[in-house]
Design an enzyme around this catalytic site. Sequence first.
Site, PDB file in Angstrom:
ATOM      1  N   GLN A  25      29.772 -49.614  12.998  1.00  0.00           N
ATOM      2  CA  GLN A  25      30.335 -48.796  14.075  1.00  0.00           C
ATOM      3  C   GLN A  25      29.383 -48.651  15.253  1.00  0.00           C
ATOM      4  O   GLN A  25      29.794 -48.215  16.323  1.00  0.00           O
ATOM      5  CB  GLN A  25      30.736 -47.420  13.541  1.00  0.00           C
ATOM      6  CG  GLN A  25      31.891 -47.482  12.566  1.00  0.00           C
ATOM      7  CD  GLN A  25      32.227 -46.108  12.052  1.00  0.00           C
ATOM      8  OE1 GLN A  25      31.659 -45.646  11.068  1.00  0.00           O
ATOM      9  NE2 GLN A  25      33.135 -45.442  12.735  1.00  0.00           N
ATOM     10  N   HIS A  43      35.629 -44.438   2.565  1.00  0.00           N
ATOM     11  CA  HIS A  43      35.934 -44.824   3.952  1.00  0.00           C
ATOM     12  C   HIS A  43      34.746 -45.566   4.567  1.00  0.00           C
ATOM     13  O   HIS A  43      34.917 -46.623   5.183  1.00  0.00           O
ATOM     14  CB  HIS A  43      36.273 -43.549   4.741  1.00  0.00           C
ATOM     15  CG  HIS A  43      36.546 -43.750   6.186  1.00  0.00           C
ATOM     16  ND1 HIS A  43      37.804 -43.535   6.731  1.00  0.00           N
ATOM     17  CD2 HIS A  43      35.750 -44.120   7.222  1.00  0.00           C
ATOM     18  CE1 HIS A  43      37.737 -43.783   8.043  1.00  0.00           C
ATOM     19  NE2 HIS A  43      36.507 -44.129   8.355  1.00  0.00           N
ATOM     20  N   GLU A  44      33.537 -45.039   4.399  1.00  0.00           N
ATOM     21  CA  GLU A  44      32.347 -45.670   4.984  1.00  0.00           C
ATOM     22  C   GLU A  44      32.016 -46.996   4.298  1.00  0.00           C
ATOM     23  O   GLU A  44      31.632 -47.962   4.956  1.00  0.00           O
ATOM     24  CB  GLU A  44      31.147 -44.719   4.956  1.00  0.00           C
ATOM     25  CG  GLU A  44      31.337 -43.436   5.751  1.00  0.00           C
ATOM     26  CD  GLU A  44      31.875 -43.624   7.159  1.00  0.00           C
ATOM     27  OE1 GLU A  44      31.519 -44.618   7.821  1.00  0.00           O
ATOM     28  OE2 GLU A  44      32.674 -42.781   7.603  1.00  0.00           O
ATOM     29  N   CYS A  86      38.816 -41.712  12.237  1.00  0.00           N
ATOM     30  CA  CYS A  86      37.644 -42.584  12.301  1.00  0.00           C
ATOM     31  C   CYS A  86      37.060 -42.504  13.703  1.00  0.00           C
ATOM     32  O   CYS A  86      37.800 -42.532  14.688  1.00  0.00           O
ATOM     33  CB  CYS A  86      38.066 -44.016  11.975  1.00  0.00           C
ATOM     34  SG  CYS A  86      36.727 -45.198  12.035  1.00  0.00           S
ATOM     35  N   LEU A  87      35.731 -42.433  13.785  1.00  0.00           N
ATOM     36  CA  LEU A  87      35.083 -42.363  15.100  1.00  0.00           C
ATOM     37  C   LEU A  87      35.298 -43.639  15.902  1.00  0.00           C
ATOM     38  O   LEU A  87      35.193 -43.608  17.125  1.00  0.00           O
ATOM     39  CB  LEU A  87      33.585 -42.075  14.920  1.00  0.00           C
ATOM     40  CG  LEU A  87      33.261 -40.751  14.225  1.00  0.00           C
ATOM     41  CD1 LEU A  87      31.754 -40.574  14.075  1.00  0.00           C
ATOM     42  CD2 LEU A  87      33.874 -39.575  14.963  1.00  0.00           C
ATOM     43  N   GLY A 140      31.014 -39.049   8.811  1.00  0.00           N
ATOM     44  CA  GLY A 140      30.481 -40.311   8.314  1.00  0.00           C
ATOM     45  C   GLY A 140      30.353 -41.310   9.440  1.00  0.00           C
ATOM     46  O   GLY A 140      31.063 -41.221  10.447  1.00  0.00           O
ATOM     47  N   HIS A 167      34.125 -49.663   5.678  1.00  0.00           N
ATOM     48  CA  HIS A 167      33.585 -50.183   6.948  1.00  0.00           C
ATOM     49  C   HIS A 167      32.605 -51.331   6.701  1.00  0.00           C
ATOM     50  O   HIS A 167      32.566 -52.297   7.445  1.00  0.00           O
ATOM     51  CB  HIS A 167      32.847 -49.092   7.730  1.00  0.00           C
ATOM     52  CG  HIS A 167      33.706 -48.304   8.647  1.00  0.00           C
ATOM     53  ND1 HIS A 167      34.394 -48.857   9.699  1.00  0.00           N
ATOM     54  CD2 HIS A 167      33.976 -46.982   8.680  1.00  0.00           C
ATOM     55  CE1 HIS A 167      35.060 -47.909  10.338  1.00  0.00           C
ATOM     56  NE2 HIS A 167      34.823 -46.756   9.735  1.00  0.00           N
TER      57      HIS A 167
END
Length: 181
Positions: free
Chosen positions: A64, A148-149, A106-107, A59, A152
């Site tokens: 991000q 999660h996304e 997480c990225l 994701g 963000h």
Amino acid sequence: MNELAFLADIEAVPPTPILIAPQAVLRRQTRDVKPEDMAMLRENLPGMFSAMYKAPGIGLAAPQVGLGLRFALVDVANEGERDPIVMINPEVIEESETLVSREEGCLSLPNQYAEVVRPQSVRVRFRTLAGDVEEREVDDLLATCMQHEIDHLDGILFVDHLSSLKRNMIMRRLAKEQKGR
């Protein structure tokens, strides 16, 4: 026309740089995508998908990559397969009472992982690239990923679901690792 035709040659697309916490944009609430934002959104998708797949991740949300717009990508398909979803202006409209604990990363917090408790299933509403409103009842990994996304897009990181002690440990470890780069 297939809106995601670029995915056929995604390996050749340069990845968009992913911002690492504590970048301020990661903590900001995004604004809804409007019709006049769609060209810019489409322009950013190839680099975002490339970054997500190369990471590798499942994701990636607009903040991000420094965009303050309410959209995110997810793809929880098995390795070697693709099932990309672009969620525009997504919202969770229903949550199961059943909660599950799943390890999340997480990225934007590379190499940091923790168990996060979330609803096992959710109903999500979003716009597709074609402009259609879609509602999906999702569970397990896809439900976790979508939540999660969407977090963000509201300026929330997975570490915000942890105790302050665990959150601070992860953020200190991340800062130390980033300093060593």
